[in-house]
Design a protein around this motif. Structure first.
Motif, PDB file in Angstrom:
ATOM      1  N   VAL A   1       2.812  -1.507   4.279  1.00 20.35           N
ATOM      2  CA  VAL A   1       2.308  -0.258   4.579  1.00 20.35           C
ATOM      3  C   VAL A   1       4.029   0.336   4.241  1.00 20.35           C
ATOM      4  O   VAL A   1       4.441   0.810   5.113  1.00 20.35           O
ATOM      5  CB  VAL A   1       1.691   0.210   5.533  1.00 20.35           C
ATOM      6  CG1 VAL A   1       1.093   1.225   5.819  1.00 20.35           C
ATOM      7  CG2 VAL A   1       0.659  -1.103   5.951  1.00 20.35           C
ATOM      8  N   SER A   2       3.677   1.487   3.181  1.00 20.32           N
ATOM      9  CA  SER A   2       5.240   2.291   2.877  1.00 20.32           C
ATOM     10  C   SER A   2       4.958   3.732   3.661  1.00 20.32           C
ATOM     11  O   SER A   2       3.692   4.397   3.827  1.00 20.32           O
ATOM     12  CB  SER A   2       4.756   3.001   1.337  1.00 20.32           C
ATOM     13  OG  SER A   2       3.815   3.781   1.122  1.00 20.32           O
ATOM     14  N   THR A   3       5.958   4.459   3.654  1.00 17.28           N
ATOM     15  CA  THR A   3       5.964   5.726   4.515  1.00 17.28           C
ATOM     16  C   THR A   3       4.440   6.894   4.203  1.00 17.28           C
ATOM     17  O   THR A   3       3.610   6.994   5.004  1.00 17.28           O
ATOM     18  CB  THR A   3       7.682   6.144   4.842  1.00 17.28           C
ATOM     19  OG1 THR A   3       7.851   5.273   4.609  1.00 17.28           O
ATOM     20  CG2 THR A   3       7.201   7.560   5.439  1.00 17.28           C
TER      21      THR A   3
ATOM     22  N   ASN B   1       5.464   7.968  -7.424  1.00 17.53           N
ATOM     23  CA  ASN B   1       6.445   7.846  -6.903  1.00 17.53           C
ATOM     24  C   ASN B   1       6.835   6.039  -6.301  1.00 17.53           C
ATOM     25  O   ASN B   1       8.062   5.580  -6.987  1.00 17.53           O
ATOM     26  CB  ASN B   1       6.889   8.508  -5.692  1.00 17.53           C
ATOM     27  CG  ASN B   1       8.231   8.214  -5.173  1.00 17.53           C
ATOM     28  OD1 ASN B   1       9.209   8.205  -5.696  1.00 17.53           O
ATOM     29  ND2 ASN B   1       8.231   8.424  -3.547  1.00 17.53           N
ATOM     30  N   ALA B   2       5.576   5.246  -6.351  1.00 17.88           N
ATOM     31  CA  ALA B   2       5.976   3.988  -6.069  1.00 17.88           C
ATOM     32  C   ALA B   2       5.820   2.768  -7.437  1.00 17.88           C
ATOM     33  O   ALA B   2       6.682   2.419  -7.769  1.00 17.88           O
ATOM     34  CB  ALA B   2       4.803   3.414  -5.670  1.00 17.88           C
ATOM     35  N   ILE B   3       4.977   4.025  -9.003  1.00 22.72           N
ATOM     36  CA  ILE B   3       5.217   3.393  -9.945  1.00 22.72           C
ATOM     37  C   ILE B   3       6.610   3.786 -10.533  1.00 22.72           C
ATOM     38  O   ILE B   3       7.716   2.664 -11.353  1.00 22.72           O
ATOM     39  CB  ILE B   3       4.515   3.920 -11.193  1.00 22.72           C
ATOM     40  CG1 ILE B   3       3.213   3.551 -10.622  1.00 22.72           C
ATOM     41  CG2 ILE B   3       4.845   3.758 -12.849  1.00 22.72           C
ATOM     42  CD1 ILE B   3       1.779   4.039 -10.876  1.00 22.72           C
TER      43      ILE B   3
ATOM     44  N   VAL C   1       1.209  -1.364   0.047  1.00 23.76           N
ATOM     45  CA  VAL C   1       0.191   0.312  -0.143  1.00 23.76           C
ATOM     46  C   VAL C   1       1.486   1.331  -0.702  1.00 23.76           C
ATOM     47  O   VAL C   1       1.426   1.207   1.053  1.00 23.76           O
ATOM     48  CB  VAL C   1      -0.815   0.086   1.383  1.00 23.76           C
ATOM     49  CG1 VAL C   1      -1.384   0.697   1.166  1.00 23.76           C
ATOM     50  CG2 VAL C   1      -1.851  -1.370   1.271  1.00 23.76           C
ATOM     51  N   THR C   2       0.711   2.170  -1.053  1.00 21.11           N
ATOM     52  CA  THR C   2       2.250   3.676  -1.171  1.00 21.11           C
ATOM     53  C   THR C   2       1.216   4.309  -1.206  1.00 21.11           C
ATOM     54  O   THR C   2      -0.105   4.033  -0.976  1.00 21.11           O
ATOM     55  CB  THR C   2       2.396   2.602  -2.375  1.00 21.11           C
ATOM     56  OG1 THR C   2       1.834   3.209  -3.171  1.00 21.11           O
ATOM     57  CG2 THR C   2       2.962   2.129  -2.597  1.00 21.11           C
ATOM     58  N   GLY C   3       1.787   5.546  -1.383  1.00 20.05           N
ATOM     59  CA  GLY C   3       1.102   6.937  -0.762  1.00 20.05           C
ATOM     60  C   GLY C   3       0.214   7.717  -1.651  1.00 20.05           C
ATOM     61  O   GLY C   3       0.905   8.416  -3.018  1.00 20.05           O
ATOM     62  N   SER C   4      -1.177   7.588  -1.304  1.00 15.87           N
ATOM     63  CA  SER C   4      -2.060   7.838  -2.391  1.00 15.87           C
ATOM     64  C   SER C   4      -3.569   7.961  -1.184  1.00 15.87           C
ATOM     65  O   SER C   4      -3.817   6.941   0.250  1.00 15.87           O
ATOM     66  CB  SER C   4      -2.488   7.185  -3.257  1.00 15.87           C
ATOM     67  OG  SER C   4      -4.122   6.752  -3.781  1.00 15.87           O
ATOM     68  N   VAL C   5      -4.546   9.181  -1.575  1.00 19.13           N
ATOM     69  CA  VAL C   5      -5.621   9.263  -0.475  1.00 19.13           C
ATOM     70  C   VAL C   5      -6.805   7.976  -0.459  1.00 19.13           C
ATOM     71  O   VAL C   5      -6.649   7.805   0.571  1.00 19.13           O
ATOM     72  CB  VAL C   5      -6.056  10.829  -1.303  1.00 19.13           C
ATOM     73  CG1 VAL C   5      -7.622  10.451  -0.353  1.00 19.13           C
ATOM     74  CG2 VAL C   5      -6.181  11.516  -1.527  1.00 19.13           C
TER      75      VAL C   5
ATOM     76  N   LEU D   1      11.287  -0.053   1.636  1.00 18.25           N
ATOM     77  CA  LEU D   1      11.144  -1.697   1.770  1.00 18.25           C
ATOM     78  C   LEU D   1      10.530  -2.349   0.218  1.00 18.25           C
ATOM     79  O   LEU D   1      10.585  -3.360  -0.102  1.00 18.25           O
ATOM     80  CB  LEU D   1      10.333  -2.202   3.169  1.00 18.25           C
ATOM     81  CG  LEU D   1      10.140  -3.621   3.828  1.00 18.25           C
ATOM     82  CD1 LEU D   1      12.035  -4.301   3.866  1.00 18.25           C
ATOM     83  CD2 LEU D   1       9.635  -3.199   4.755  1.00 18.25           C
ATOM     84  N   PHE D   2       8.982  -1.472   0.279  1.00 14.78           N
ATOM     85  CA  PHE D   2       8.150  -2.363  -0.176  1.00 14.78           C
ATOM     86  C   PHE D   2       8.582  -3.019  -1.624  1.00 14.78           C
ATOM     87  O   PHE D   2       8.614  -3.583  -2.489  1.00 14.78           O
ATOM     88  CB  PHE D   2       6.415  -1.569  -0.599  1.00 14.78           C
ATOM     89  CG  PHE D   2       6.945  -0.496  -1.763  1.00 14.78           C
ATOM     90  CD1 PHE D   2       6.038  -0.969  -3.609  1.00 14.78           C
ATOM     91  CD2 PHE D   2       7.239   0.379  -2.174  1.00 14.78           C
ATOM     92  CE1 PHE D   2       6.423  -0.204  -4.069  1.00 14.78           C
ATOM     93  CE2 PHE D   2       7.280   1.198  -3.007  1.00 14.78           C
ATOM     94  CZ  PHE D   2       6.933   0.795  -3.899  1.00 14.78           C
ATOM     95  N   ALA D   3       9.641  -1.440  -2.204  1.00 20.04           N
ATOM     96  CA  ALA D   3      10.148  -1.428  -3.663  1.00 20.04           C
ATOM     97  C   ALA D   3      11.883  -2.651  -3.431  1.00 20.04           C
ATOM     98  O   ALA D   3      11.724  -3.292  -4.722  1.00 20.04           O
ATOM     99  CB  ALA D   3      10.689  -0.563  -4.224  1.00 20.04           C
ATOM    100  N   ALA D   4      12.532  -2.354  -2.177  1.00 16.91           N
ATOM    101  CA  ALA D   4      13.093  -3.638  -2.229  1.00 16.91           C
ATOM    102  C   ALA D   4      12.380  -4.860  -2.381  1.00 16.91           C
ATOM    103  O   ALA D   4      12.986  -5.937  -3.343  1.00 16.91           O
ATOM    104  CB  ALA D   4      14.100  -3.814  -1.020  1.00 16.91           C
ATOM    105  N   GLN D   5      11.056  -5.036  -2.079  1.00 24.68           N
ATOM    106  CA  GLN D   5      10.756  -6.370  -1.587  1.00 24.68           C
ATOM    107  C   GLN D   5      10.041  -6.526  -2.842  1.00 24.68           C
ATOM    108  O   GLN D   5      10.115  -8.122  -3.344  1.00 24.68           O
ATOM    109  CB  GLN D   5       8.824  -6.585  -0.757  1.00 24.68           C
ATOM    110  CG  GLN D   5       9.371  -6.380   0.117  1.00 24.68           C
ATOM    111  CD  GLN D   5       8.342  -5.966   1.243  1.00 24.68           C
ATOM    112  OE1 GLN D   5       7.883  -5.758   1.129  1.00 24.68           O
ATOM    113  NE2 GLN D   5       8.529  -6.661   2.532  1.00 24.68           N
ATOM    114  N   ALA D   6       9.577  -6.128  -4.193  1.00 27.94           N
ATOM    115  CA  ALA D   6       9.053  -5.995  -5.869  1.00 27.94           C
ATOM    116  C   ALA D   6      10.521  -6.767  -6.050  1.00 27.94           C
ATOM    117  O   ALA D   6      10.593  -7.586  -6.954  1.00 27.94           O
ATOM    118  CB  ALA D   6       8.759  -4.787  -5.405  1.00 27.94           C
TER     119      ALA D   6
END
Ligand code: C5P
Length: 415
Positions: free
Chosen positions: A50-52, A103-105, A23-27, A116-121
Motif C-alpha cells: 500500500v503506497s503512501t 505518479n505510479a505510472i 495499491v497506489t494513491g487514487s480515490v 517501495l512498490f516501484a522498487a519492487q516492480a
C-alpha cells in the motif's frame, strides 16, 4: 454483479498461484479490497503493497484483515525488512498495480525506485498488469499517455479505464476499469497462451422470437456457459467474437468484439459474416428452433378482446446456424457444439450426444440434461457428457461452468 460472484472466482484452476497487488494513491484505492477478495476466493496467494498515497484513502490493516500476507507499506528505510523491495519479485507470478495513479505510472515507465512498490516492480521480471485511475484531464495528458505507451511497448498489460463521471465530478475516460476485467487480466497473465493467434466465434444466450410487437417466445438461457468459454479462450490468448442474444449482461474485457442480436435469423446473419475469418466456432446459444409468423408483421400489439377460447400461432423453422456453418467449414476450422436434452440418466445422454455430434459435423459435442428438476439454465455448475467426432465420450462430474469451459478448450485444441 459483484466481482466475487463473477466468472473464475469459483474456479480452482489458478489456486496456489501468487499475485502481488500494489495499491497506489487514487480515490479508487478502496476498490482494491474487492479485488483482493476475488483473488483470495479463487485460491490465490496474495501479498500487497500500500503506497503512501493510497494510505490516505485506505488502511494497510484492511488488506491484512482480508487475508493478504504480507502487507508492505511505503516506509522505505523504516521498519520494513531491508530486502522488502526484492521479495515479491522472487515469489509472485503476476504483479498487479490497481489502481495505478499518474505518479505510479510515471515511476514504472521511468524505472524509478523512489517508493517501495516501484522498487519492487523494478526487481520483478514477470508479467505486470496496471489499471490506471485518475481524473480524465490527467488521463488525457500527453505525458501520461506517453508513459502508458512506453509501458505497453515493454509488454505491460494495461487495463484501460472506463469512461464516466470521476469522483471530482469531471466526465471522461479515467474511472478505474471494471474490477472483473482487472481480475481476469491478472489470471490471463498467469495462463498458458496456447490459443494465441486464434479467432474464436461464440454464439451465446437465448434468442427472442416476437409474435407481436411486445410479446415473444424465448428460453431461460443466461449465456453463462458461453461467457465462460469466451473468457477461458481469451485468457489463453484467443481473440473473442461474441454473437450474443438478449438479456446477457455480463461485463466483458474491452477487447471482446460483441454483436448483440435478438432473433435466430439475426444470430445466423451475424455468425455467417464472421465465420470465414474464424478458426474456431463454439455454438453455445440456446437458439429458438421456430419463430412465429408475427401478428401484423410485428408492428402492433395483438388484442385479447374477442378471444374467448384457444387461438393459434403459426410457427416456422429457423435456420440451424451451427449446421449451416458446419456445412461451409474449411477443414482447419474447429467446431464445438452443445445439446440440451431431457433424458432419464447421464448414460442415455451419451448415445444422443454421439448421434448429434455426427449429425452436426462437430469436432466436439457437449450434452447436458435439462430435466425440470435439475436444469443447468443460469446455474453456476454443469454436469456434461462430452463426445468427439470419433464417437469417444466421457461423462464429467458436476463442475463449475468455468472449469467445464477450461477443459473444453483443452479438448478442442487436441481434437
Ligand atoms: O439441434 P439442437 O438444437 O439440439 O442442436 C444444438 C446445437 O445446435 C447447439 O450448439 C446450438 O447452439 C446449435 N443450434 C443452432 N441453431 C439452431 C439450433 C441449434 O446453432 N437453430
Amino acid at each position: 454483479m459483484s466481482i466475487t460472484e463473477t466468472f473464475f472466482t469459483e474456479s480452482a484452476h489458478f489456486a496456489g498461484k501468487h499475485v502481488h497487488l500494489a495499491v497506489t494513491g487514487s480515490v479508487a484505492a478502496y476498490k482494491a479490497c474487492e479485488l483482493l477478495r476475488a483473488f483470495k476466493k479463487a485460491g490465490l496467494y496474495v501479498s500487497v503493497t500500500v503506497s503512501t498515497g493510497a494510505q490516505h484513502f485506505v488502511q494497510p490493516k484492511l488488506f491484512e484483515a482480508l487475508g493478504a500476507i504480507p502487507v508492505y507499506t511505503d516506509s522505505f528505510g523504516g521498519t520494513e525488512d531491508c530486502f522488502a523491495h526484492l521479495e515479491p519479485g522472487t515469489r509472485a507470478q503476476v504483479f498487479v498495480v490497481a489502481p495505478a495513479s499518474a505518479n505510479a505510472i510515471a515511476s514504472l515507465a521511468q524505472g524509478r525506485c523512489d517508493r517501495l512498490f516501484a522498487a519492487q516492480a523494478l526487481a520483478y521480471a514477470g508479467p505486470l498488469v496496471i489499471a490506471p485511475a485518475m481524473n480524465p484531464k490527467m488521463y488525457a495528458h500527453p505525458a501520461l499517455q506517453q508513459n502508458l505507451k512506453t509501458l505497453s511497448e515493454r509488454g505491460v498489460m494495461i487495463v484501460k479505464p472506463q469512461t464516466g463521471v470521476s469522483a471530482c465530478g469531471d466526465e471522461g475516460e479515467g474511472r478505474l476499469a471494471h474490477l472483473a476485467e482487472i481480475f481476469w487480466t491478472s489470471l490471463k497473465a498467469l495462463a498458458l497462451q496456447d490459443m494465441t493467434g486464434l479467432d474464436v466465434l461464440i454464439t451465446l444466450g437465448p434468442t427472442r422470437e416476437h409474435w407481436d410487437s411486445v410479446r415473444f417466445l424465448s428460453n431461460p438461457s443466461s449465456g453463462r456457459m458461453g461467457m465462460s468459454l469466451a473468457l477461458a479462450s481469451w485468457m489463453r490468448g484467443a481473440k473473442v467474437h461474441l454473437v450474443q442474444g438478449p438479456g446477457v449482461e455480463f461485463p466483458t474485457p474491452q477487447d471482446f468484439q460483441v454483436v448483440p442480436v435478438q432473433t435466430a435469423k439475426e444470430m445466423y446473419q451475424a455468425a455467417r459474416e464472421l465465420w470465414p475469418s474464424m478458426d474456431i466456432g463454439m455454438f453455445c446459444a440456446a437458439v429458438a428452433d421456430f419463430s412465429p409468423v408475427p401478428y401484423q408483421n410485428g408492428k402492433s400489439k395483438f388484442k385479447k378482446q374477442g378471444v374467448t377460447g384457444p387461438f393459434q400461432l403459426t410457427l416456422q423453422r429457423n435456420p440451424d446456424i451451427l449446421l449451416e456453418l458446419a456445412n461451409d467449414r474449411r477443414p482447419s476450422q474447429k467446431i464445438l457444439a452443445f445439446a440440451a436434452e431431457t433424458t432419464p440418466d447421464m448414460e442415455s445422454l451419451v448415445n444422443l450426444a454421439q448421434e448429434k455430434c455426427k449429425q452436426k459435423h462437430a469436432d466436439l459435442l457437449v450434452a447436458n440434461r435439462v430435466n425440470p428438476e435439475e436444469t443447468t439454465f443460469g446455474s453456476l455448475n454443469n454436469q456434461v457428457c462430452v463426445v468427439n467426432a470419433k464417437g469417444c465420450g466421457e461423462i464429467w462430474p458436476l463442475l463449475n461452468k468455468t472449469e467445464v469451459a477450461w477443459r473444453l478448450c483443452t479438448w478442442l485444441l487436441q481434437a
